[in-house]
Write an enzyme that holds these catalytic residues in place. Structure first.
Site, mmCIF file in Angstrom:
data_model
loop_
_atom_site.group_PDB
_atom_site.id
_atom_site.type_symbol
_atom_site.label_atom_id
_atom_site.label_comp_id
_atom_site.label_asym_id
_atom_site.label_seq_id
_atom_site.Cartn_x
_atom_site.Cartn_y
_atom_site.Cartn_z
ATOM 1 N N LYS A 63 6.812 1.289 12.039
ATOM 2 C CA LYS A 63 7.579 2.528 11.874
ATOM 3 C C LYS A 63 8.567 2.723 13.020
ATOM 4 O O LYS A 63 9.716 3.146 12.804
ATOM 5 C CB LYS A 63 6.628 3.719 11.782
ATOM 6 C CG LYS A 63 5.735 3.715 10.551
ATOM 7 C CD LYS A 63 6.542 3.729 9.269
ATOM 8 C CE LYS A 63 5.670 3.775 8.030
ATOM 9 N NZ LYS A 63 6.459 3.721 6.788
ATOM 10 N N THR A 88 11.852 5.843 1.395
ATOM 11 C CA THR A 88 10.518 6.358 1.733
ATOM 12 C C THR A 88 9.570 5.308 2.277
ATOM 13 O O THR A 88 8.428 5.629 2.624
ATOM 14 C CB THR A 88 9.877 7.026 0.504
ATOM 15 O OG1 THR A 88 9.804 6.064 -0.563
ATOM 16 C CG2 THR A 88 10.700 8.225 0.047
ATOM 17 N N SER A 89 9.991 4.069 2.331
ATOM 18 C CA SER A 89 9.224 3.009 3.003
ATOM 19 C C SER A 89 7.784 2.918 2.533
ATOM 20 O O SER A 89 6.851 2.927 3.334
ATOM 21 C CB SER A 89 9.233 3.241 4.536
ATOM 22 O OG SER A 89 10.521 3.455 5.022
ATOM 23 N N SER A 117 5.379 4.921 -5.120
ATOM 24 C CA SER A 117 4.468 5.235 -4.019
ATOM 25 C C SER A 117 4.087 6.713 -4.059
ATOM 26 O O SER A 117 4.716 7.536 -4.731
ATOM 27 C CB SER A 117 5.112 4.901 -2.671
ATOM 28 O OG SER A 117 6.146 5.833 -2.368
ATOM 29 N N PHE A 118 3.048 7.067 -3.334
ATOM 30 C CA PHE A 118 2.517 8.432 -3.284
ATOM 31 C C PHE A 118 3.593 9.429 -2.883
ATOM 32 O O PHE A 118 3.819 10.444 -3.557
ATOM 33 C CB PHE A 118 1.347 8.456 -2.299
ATOM 34 C CG PHE A 118 0.609 9.763 -2.227
ATOM 35 C CD1 PHE A 118 0.210 10.433 -3.375
ATOM 36 C CD2 PHE A 118 0.261 10.316 -0.998
ATOM 37 C CE1 PHE A 118 -0.492 11.626 -3.310
ATOM 38 C CE2 PHE A 118 -0.448 11.500 -0.919
ATOM 39 C CZ PHE A 118 -0.823 12.162 -2.073
ATOM 40 N N PRO A 166 6.522 12.117 9.564
ATOM 41 C CA PRO A 166 5.370 12.910 9.148
ATOM 42 C C PRO A 166 4.064 12.459 9.778
ATOM 43 O O PRO A 166 3.895 11.293 10.172
ATOM 44 C CB PRO A 166 5.333 12.668 7.632
ATOM 45 C CG PRO A 166 5.861 11.277 7.481
ATOM 46 C CD PRO A 166 6.908 11.122 8.558
ATOM 47 N N LEU A 222 -0.203 12.209 9.097
ATOM 48 C CA LEU A 222 -0.934 11.569 8.001
ATOM 49 C C LEU A 222 -0.669 12.335 6.710
ATOM 50 O O LEU A 222 -0.883 13.540 6.633
ATOM 51 C CB LEU A 222 -2.433 11.574 8.310
ATOM 52 C CG LEU A 222 -3.348 11.041 7.207
ATOM 53 C CD1 LEU A 222 -3.126 9.552 6.999
ATOM 54 C CD2 LEU A 222 -4.809 11.344 7.532
#
Length: 365
Positions: free
Chosen positions: A216, A127-128, A61-62, A239, A241
């Site tokens: 979340k 990190t989901s 993931s990012f 966090p 966006l």
């Protein structure tokens, strides 16, 4: 974990190319090369490799790639978890370039599978990073349920794995900002503060069909419940966006879901962003401070979108119209309570870390 859309799969290739470059760059170094914003600590030079082995879930993931990058540059050995053999094969050639990276396959739906993947690791970064199971943009109610169960499983797996001592969970600012608005309860001259102690209202999220926020919120609460029941040391990072190079296309599902009601967040003063590398650094700073002062939740953002110009810039980066963010009238705040966002807890922690590391670096040079 769902099946990513074709566009996301194409972007995965770019992410993997980036990871390949990063792994090659960090391979064969006697000491980790310090990034401009990530200073080393004494623990970063330890010879105890077991103490430096950590695990990162949602490995392609990012955010996960940024966390892996930062960990490697801080001298850690990283075990990346993916949930399918295709991603294992994609990463296999990259791991040959750096002995400090391994890739394992584990199912977030299976506690035993996760525990086996965590064996030997001192810490876990969950990190989901979920994608849309329908291959479409957005985040569905069913995804929220999947995320909650995955969070519970990761925490339970951490708790039953003897080597794991602590865990950092990535939540979201939207798990904090959705509050019932009652103008009669607020002083017109004082903005109410949203900080690490704030929780979004679950009923409000359901009424507004804010499934990303609900996912979340519930997954973080589930993690805290399991952690407290099992004595697991846990911190969570919430966090705004997540932005960065081509962030919309590279983190499509989360970006679209986060901005579902961007205009209302803008009007309430809670539309905030954070660069992915700063967020990764925050994760590592919190993790390293857990043996001393770090505890609980940490809100993370580096900008609050408050002006039309800022809204227009964000709109351009996400291919949205400006009116979707600030409205036709420039974001009138009539009938909306504006909040003040506070990340003071994280800012204080990171400033202490940077001061300590600066002193150590002065001694090194």
């Amino acid at each position: 974990m769902g099946i990513a859309s074709l566009q996301e799969r194409e972007e995965d290739h770019e992410l993997l190319q980036e990871l390949r470059r990063m792994l090659v760059a960090t391979a064969g170094q006697d000491k980790p090369q310090l990034p401009q914003k990530c200073f080393s600590s004494k623990s970063a030079s330890t010879d105890d490799s077991e103490e430096k082995l950590v695990c990162v879930t949602s490995g392609v993931s990012f955010l996960s790639l940024a966390v892996v990058n930062c960990l490697l540059l801080r001298g850690y050995s990283v075990r990346i978890i993916v949930d399918n053999s295709v991603d294992v094969e994609k990463l296999r050639e990259m791991t040959t370039a750096n002995v400090n990276v391994t890739v394992v396959m584990a199912k977030l739906a299976e506690i035993e599978s996760l525990s086996q993947a965590f064996q030997g690791c001192r810490g876990v970064f969950h990190t989901s990073g979920f994608t849309d199971p329908a291959g479409l943009s957005g985040y569905t109610k069913s995804m929220a349920e999947i995320e909650v169960k995955a969070s519970e499983n990761v925490m339970k797996a951490c708790a039953v794995t003897p080597s794991v001592r602590k865990c950092v969970l990535t939540s979201s600012l939207v798990a904090c900002v959705w509050q019932e608005q009652d103008n009669s309860q607020h002083d017109l001259f004082t903005m109410p503060v949203i900080n690490h102690e704030s929780w979004s209202n679950e009923s409000l999220c359901i009424d507004k069909k804010l499934w990303y926020a609900l996912g979340k919120l519930r997954s973080e609460k589930a993690a805290w419940t399991v952690a407290k029941e099992n004595g697991l040391k846990l911190t969570t990072v919430c966090p705004g966006l997540i932005t960065g190079p081509e962030f919309c296309s590279r983190n499509l599902t989360a970006t679209i879901a986060y901005l579902k009601v961007a205009q209302e967040m803008f009007q309430n003063g809670v539309l905030a962003t954070v660069d992915v590398m700063r967020l990764a650094e925050a994760h590592i700073s919190v993790y390293e401070a857990m043996n001393a002062s770090a505890f609980g939740r940490y809100i993370c953002f580096d900008q609050v979108i408050t002006t039309e110009r800022e809204a227009e810039k964000l709109a351009g980066e996400t291919s949205m119209s400006k009116t979707k963010i600030c409205g036709h009238d420039g974001g009138s705040t009539d009938r909306h309570i504006r909040y003040e966002l506070s990340n003071k807890k994280l800012t204080n922690l990171m400033s202490r870390t940077l001061r300590s590391c600066y002193n150590q670096n002065q001694q090194y040079y």
